[in-house]
Design an enzyme around this catalytic site. Structure first.
Site, short mmCIF file in Angstrom:
data_model
loop_
_atom_site.label_atom_id
_atom_site.label_comp_id
_atom_site.label_asym_id
_atom_site.label_seq_id
_atom_site.Cartn_x
_atom_site.Cartn_y
_atom_site.Cartn_z
N ASP A 128 33.06 -15.01 29.99
CA ASP A 128 31.99 -14.52 30.87
C ASP A 128 30.71 -15.32 30.59
O ASP A 128 30.54 -15.87 29.50
CB ASP A 128 31.69 -13.05 30.60
CG ASP A 128 32.91 -12.17 30.87
OD1 ASP A 128 33.76 -12.57 31.67
OD2 ASP A 128 32.99 -11.08 30.26
N1 URA Z 1 36.78 -10.44 27.19
C1 URA Z 1 35.65 -10.16 27.88
O1 URA Z 1 35.39 -9.03 28.22
N2 URA Z 1 34.84 -11.18 28.19
C2 URA Z 1 35.05 -12.47 27.82
O2 URA Z 1 34.25 -13.36 28.12
C3 URA Z 1 36.23 -12.72 27.10
C4 URA Z 1 37.07 -11.71 26.80
#
Ligand code: URA
Length: 229
Positions: free
Chosen positions: A106
């Site tokens: 993310d």
């Molecule tokens: N899990 C998440 O919630 N976000 C990420 O960026 C990676 C794994």
């Protein structure tokens, strides 16, 4: 190690040195040699390993990069915003096939992400059959209750909207609001949703390790080439 045999303009354009239409000009402005002999004809064919540009070997035909992703940058080529690829040298950004991340983090997640222009390798790491271990440190809004490790390890936790329970995951409490979590799947927003499922909220997420590749020694935004045999 790949070592393809093709036209010099095809080598230069796929590796981002110039476009195919710029190749003639590139050869007149730069010292490009095949086996020590300067080349001016874009149609000349050669092995990748036999080409030298201004005294340097060509960039590798396949690139695999480990980056310590900083917060705020985006992995998907299709999303708006500043992309992680903008941290790479311009020439790498012009490569064809494009360099893409292996899976995604993310925008607000930091840490280990592999990037490659090798589609097959990317698929190998991201296919549902891949069991590569990802290790995260999650900073949480609320103190851990104490039963989370057991719930995550059970192999029975269902995330909202999913049809299959999560595979068992390992969680360790580091501090009351800091957990280390090892997972071998890569479902959408998985870590945030896992902590959401146990009544908590992730306020910061850092991936310490992707498979055997850890970001130890890499500052945020730094990256290094990985040599895969
Ligand atoms: N899990 C998440 O919630 N976000 C990420 O960026 C990676 C794994």
């Amino acid at each position: 190690m790949q070592n393809s045999y093709k036209r010099v303009d095809a080598h230069l354009s796929s590796l981002g040195y110039c476009t195919r239409s710029e190749a003639k000009k590139f050869l007149s402005k730069n010292l490009v040699c095949i086996n020590g002999v300067r080349v001016f004809d874009v149609k000349e064919k050669a092995y990748h390993s036999d080409i030298i540009v201004d005294g340097e070997r060509l960039d590798d035909e396949r690139l695999v990069i480990l980056m310590n992703k900083p917060s705020g940058l985006i992995c998907s080529h299709d999303d708006a915003g500043v992309l992680i690829y903008s941290l790479l040298p311009q020439r790498w950004q012009r490569r064809n096939p494009k360099i893409s991340s292996i899976g995604r983090l993310d925008a607000d997640t930091t840490g280990a992400i592999l990037l490659t222009d090798d589609g097959e390798l990317n698929h190998k790491f991201t296919s549902p059959k891949s069991d590569v271990v990802k290790v995260y440190e999650a900073t949480l809004a609320e103190s851990l209750r104490g039963d989370e490790a057991e719930i995550f390890a059970s192999g029975a936790l269902m995330l909202r909207g999913e049809k299959k329970p999560l595979l068992p995951a390992k969680m360790e409490i580091i501090e009351p609001t800091l957990a280390r979590l090892e997972i071998c799947e890569g479902r959408y927003h998985q870590v945030k949703r896992m902590f959401g499922a146990v009544g908590n909220r992730v306020v910061a997420l850092h991936r310490v390790r992707f498979g055997e590749y850890s970001v130890d020694g890499l500052e945020p935004s730094e990256y290094k080439i990985i040599n895969l045999s």
